[in-house]
Structure formats: C-alpha cells, structure tokens
Scaffold this motif. Sequence first.
Motif, mmCIF file in Angstrom:
data_model
loop_
_atom_site.group_PDB
_atom_site.id
_atom_site.type_symbol
_atom_site.label_atom_id
_atom_site.label_comp_id
_atom_site.label_asym_id
_atom_site.label_seq_id
_atom_site.Cartn_x
_atom_site.Cartn_y
_atom_site.Cartn_z
ATOM 1 N N LEU A 94 0.840 -1.197 0.000
ATOM 2 C CA LEU A 94 0.000 0.000 0.000
ATOM 3 C C LEU A 94 0.880 1.254 0.000
ATOM 4 O O LEU A 94 0.565 2.240 -0.688
ATOM 5 N N CYS A 95 1.979 1.224 0.726
ATOM 6 C CA CYS A 95 2.936 2.343 0.719
ATOM 7 C C CYS A 95 3.526 2.531 -0.679
ATOM 8 O O CYS A 95 3.667 3.668 -1.157
ATOM 9 N N ILE A 96 3.864 1.445 -1.319
ATOM 10 C CA ILE A 96 4.423 1.510 -2.673
ATOM 11 C C ILE A 96 3.397 2.108 -3.629
ATOM 12 O O ILE A 96 3.717 2.993 -4.433
ATOM 13 N N TRP A 97 2.154 1.656 -3.529
ATOM 14 C CA TRP A 97 1.090 2.196 -4.371
ATOM 15 C C TRP A 97 0.954 3.699 -4.149
ATOM 16 O O TRP A 97 0.846 4.471 -5.109
ATOM 17 N N SER A 102 1.207 9.215 -5.978
ATOM 18 C CA SER A 102 1.027 10.411 -5.153
ATOM 19 C C SER A 102 0.678 11.645 -5.978
ATOM 20 O O SER A 102 -0.165 12.456 -5.574
ATOM 21 N N ALA A 103 1.282 11.824 -7.138
ATOM 22 C CA ALA A 103 0.978 12.998 -7.964
ATOM 23 C C ALA A 103 -0.473 12.970 -8.435
ATOM 24 O O ALA A 103 -1.186 13.981 -8.340
ATOM 25 N N LYS A 104 -0.926 11.834 -8.924
ATOM 26 C CA LYS A 104 -2.307 11.718 -9.407
ATOM 27 C C LYS A 104 -3.301 11.927 -8.275
ATOM 28 O O LYS A 104 -4.289 12.645 -8.421
ATOM 29 N N GLY A 106 -2.820 13.571 -5.513
ATOM 30 C CA GLY A 106 -2.751 14.991 -5.155
ATOM 31 C C GLY A 106 -3.618 15.833 -6.068
ATOM 32 O O GLY A 106 -4.344 16.728 -5.616
ATOM 33 N N GLN A 107 -3.564 15.561 -7.380
ATOM 34 C CA GLN A 107 -4.393 16.286 -8.338
ATOM 35 C C GLN A 107 -5.875 16.017 -8.104
ATOM 36 O O GLN A 107 -6.699 16.934 -8.171
ATOM 37 N N LEU A 108 -6.220 14.779 -7.855
ATOM 38 C CA LEU A 108 -7.614 14.421 -7.617
ATOM 39 C C LEU A 108 -8.167 15.116 -6.379
ATOM 40 O O LEU A 108 -9.287 15.630 -6.385
ATOM 41 N N ILE A 109 -7.374 15.150 -5.326
ATOM 42 C CA ILE A 109 -7.813 15.811 -4.095
ATOM 43 C C ILE A 109 -7.949 17.309 -4.315
ATOM 44 O O ILE A 109 -8.920 17.919 -3.868
ATOM 45 N N ALA A 110 -7.027 17.897 -5.034
ATOM 46 C CA ALA A 110 -7.092 19.330 -5.328
ATOM 47 C C ALA A 110 -8.335 19.666 -6.144
ATOM 48 O O ALA A 110 -9.028 20.636 -5.860
ATOM 49 N N SER A 111 -8.638 18.856 -7.158
ATOM 50 C CA SER A 111 -9.822 19.123 -7.984
ATOM 51 C C SER A 111 -11.108 18.883 -7.200
ATOM 52 O O SER A 111 -12.090 19.590 -7.387
#
Length: 116
Positions: A94-97, A102-104, A106-111
Amino acid sequence: MQDIVFSCGLDVALSVIGGKWKPLILYHLAHGACRYGQLKRMVGSVSDKVLIQQLKELQADGVIDRRDYQQVPPKVDYSLTPFGMTLADALAPLCIWGTEHSAKVGQLIASRTAAK
C-alpha cells in the motif's frame, strides 16, 4: 465471551488498523523503535490524546510493545511485535502504491476540493 465474526480478511485487518493514524504509526515503527516524542513528530499533526489512545489500542491488540525504562526523566519507547511486523509487511504494498500514485492522488484531491 462471544467470538467476533468477520466478513472477510480486510474486515479483520481494518479492525486492527482502523483509525487515521495507526497505519502511519506502524509505518514508522517498522523502521525501528521510537520514543513517544519522536513518533509524534514523525506522524505529524496528531493530537497527544489521539496518539496515546491509538498506541494503547495497538498495544492491546498485540501489535506494538511499550517499554518503560523506569527512570527519571521518564523514558518510554515503542516497537513492533513479531505479530506487528507481519501487519507492517502487509501494509508495504500500500505504501508503494501511494508513492507511485502520489501525484495523481494529489491532483484528484485538489480538484475535488476546488469543486466544493
């Protein structure tokens, strides 16, 4: 005493690691024993009350050990039990995933936040 019936393996795991901070606690303890203050700094914005509560729950579930050195000033550290290491090993993918996505995320949470 009644036995608890779980619906699946994930239900079992979540009964132990349920809580916002428990997976982070396990992640940091998987790298070695930590004193309380050190663990609090690594976990982040958790309150003392919640961190203490979650540490007690993990200890009661046999996932972590609490070692009190019985000295002044007080010295206590926390570490994973062998049972806790099996759980930390299960969380590693899960940490590896999370690292890989993380970038994707982050974008989803921002949107999602912007849409509110």
